[in-house]
Design an enzyme around this catalytic site. Sequence first.
Site, PDB file in Angstrom:
ATOM      1  N   GLN A 109      17.885 -15.037 -38.851  1.00  0.00           N
ATOM      2  CA  GLN A 109      19.029 -15.874 -38.851  1.00  0.00           C
ATOM      3  C   GLN A 109      19.599 -15.638 -37.395  1.00  0.00           C
ATOM      4  O   GLN A 109      20.480 -14.663 -37.536  1.00  0.00           O
ATOM      5  CB  GLN A 109      19.881 -16.274 -40.089  1.00  0.00           C
ATOM      6  CG  GLN A 109      19.283 -16.321 -41.291  1.00  0.00           C
ATOM      7  CD  GLN A 109      18.440 -17.579 -41.186  1.00  0.00           C
ATOM      8  OE1 GLN A 109      19.035 -18.641 -41.362  1.00  0.00           O
ATOM      9  NE2 GLN A 109      17.206 -17.555 -41.409  1.00  0.00           N
ATOM     10  N   ARG A 164      25.222 -18.597 -41.116  1.00  0.00           N
ATOM     11  CA  ARG A 164      24.976 -18.626 -39.517  1.00  0.00           C
ATOM     12  C   ARG A 164      23.530 -19.439 -39.699  1.00  0.00           C
ATOM     13  O   ARG A 164      22.884 -19.541 -40.527  1.00  0.00           O
ATOM     14  CB  ARG A 164      24.774 -17.119 -38.910  1.00  0.00           C
ATOM     15  CG  ARG A 164      23.550 -16.364 -39.637  1.00  0.00           C
ATOM     16  CD  ARG A 164      23.419 -15.083 -38.935  1.00  0.00           C
ATOM     17  NE  ARG A 164      24.650 -14.357 -38.771  1.00  0.00           N
ATOM     18  CZ  ARG A 164      25.551 -14.129 -37.711  1.00  0.00           C
ATOM     19  NH1 ARG A 164      25.263 -14.829 -36.782  1.00  0.00           N
ATOM     20  NH2 ARG A 164      26.706 -13.704 -38.071  1.00  0.00           N
ATOM     21  N   ALA A 176      24.947 -24.467 -45.858  1.00  0.00           N
ATOM     22  CA  ALA A 176      23.920 -23.635 -45.437  1.00  0.00           C
ATOM     23  C   ALA A 176      23.837 -23.710 -43.857  1.00  0.00           C
ATOM     24  O   ALA A 176      24.569 -24.379 -43.190  1.00  0.00           O
ATOM     25  CB  ALA A 176      22.485 -24.374 -46.222  1.00  0.00           C
ATOM     26  N   HIS A 177      22.802 -23.033 -43.574  1.00  0.00           N
ATOM     27  CA  HIS A 177      22.553 -22.976 -41.934  1.00  0.00           C
ATOM     28  C   HIS A 177      22.293 -23.984 -41.274  1.00  0.00           C
ATOM     29  O   HIS A 177      21.612 -25.182 -41.786  1.00  0.00           O
ATOM     30  CB  HIS A 177      21.424 -21.630 -41.917  1.00  0.00           C
ATOM     31  CG  HIS A 177      20.208 -22.402 -42.384  1.00  0.00           C
ATOM     32  ND1 HIS A 177      19.072 -21.109 -42.579  1.00  0.00           N
ATOM     33  CD2 HIS A 177      19.711 -23.462 -42.972  1.00  0.00           C
ATOM     34  CE1 HIS A 177      18.029 -21.696 -42.981  1.00  0.00           C
ATOM     35  NE2 HIS A 177      18.486 -23.164 -43.380  1.00  0.00           N
ATOM     36  N   ASN A 178      22.788 -24.171 -40.230  1.00  0.00           N
ATOM     37  CA  ASN A 178      22.693 -25.211 -39.251  1.00  0.00           C
ATOM     38  C   ASN A 178      23.150 -26.514 -39.668  1.00  0.00           C
ATOM     39  O   ASN A 178      23.176 -27.612 -38.961  1.00  0.00           O
ATOM     40  CB  ASN A 178      21.090 -25.602 -39.039  1.00  0.00           C
ATOM     41  CG  ASN A 178      20.397 -24.159 -38.467  1.00  0.00           C
ATOM     42  OD1 ASN A 178      19.583 -23.624 -39.228  1.00  0.00           O
ATOM     43  ND2 ASN A 178      20.812 -23.692 -37.201  1.00  0.00           N
TER      44      ASN A 178
END
Length: 339
Positions: free
Chosen positions: A210, A230, A251-253
């Site tokens: 990540q 991240r 969650a990511h993004n």
Amino acid sequence: MITIKQIISRIEQRQPVLNKAELTTDQLTLSINGVGSLTDANSTQLSFLADPNYITSLAQSQAGVVLVTEQYREQVPSPTVVVVVASPYLAYASSSQLFVRHTTKSNNIHPTAIIAKSAVIGADVRIGPYCVINEHVHIGDRSCLDANVIVEAYSRIGTDCVFKSQVVIGHDCIIGDYVRLHAGVSIGAEGFGFAPSQDPSIDGWERIAQLGRVIIGSHVRIGSNTCIDRGAIDDTVISDHVIIDNLVQIAHNVRIGAGTAIAANTGIAGSTTIGKRCVIGGAVGINGHIDITDDVTLSGMTMVTKSIKSAGSYSSGTAAMPTAKWRRAAVRFRQLGDS
């Protein structure tokens, strides 16, 4: 003690006090020591009427000062001081901050804190027991870190932030000014990214590094034990004035627009974009890789599986009912899907 004059000054940071000119010197200098409900407040406390359903309590109130709209000012009993505003609830919110108990701390940096030599610590920063501040971290002026906070390398924290105990900030994260992170918040942990092998039961899963960051704007509030991962490649972004309750997973993004509010136990899957001024109720589930436009309200336990392109209120959870009735309703619902 806080005077009514000080209360009015705080309120006027957000909205005008409509009858300020009518208040006497004796009223303005009256001391107030706390906040109470209309039914329980005494002559040294502040109260407010935000819901007309409580109008009967207003007539009997013993509060020292009451925040009301123009419509109800004549119904406030004497000798209670009346403060007239357009939004009593907002005025109460502003006033309440004057009565927060502050703990005096004699040392700005506790001797047990571990701070890297390359870290840059601003003026009047307070760092509590057993904190760990890693290499090349920047912490802005007047920020306060309670016990056991960890800030990993190359992260930047703005001015006037408050981090409660056990907060963890991952490497390379950027946090704006006036951010409040409550106990156990995790910012910038590794997102849940894995590629399946040909047979995951034998070969397992291949971890995806990540490589993105978490970027948090200013005036953001994040509740206890909330996790914001991240980004995998791009960054996870929380914009200015977002408020997030306890036990939320982002969650990511994910990207969240300015002024959005998110209640407890909500889960937002990766690469979803949520617009400005949205209100997300408790235990909402939001699918990944979708877009939700500005000014959307999602009621509690709503499941969002597709993008929402029009502002408005959306719901999908079913209210509780006797189990026997729910079972019959569930059978009929499945039958509708087969038709």
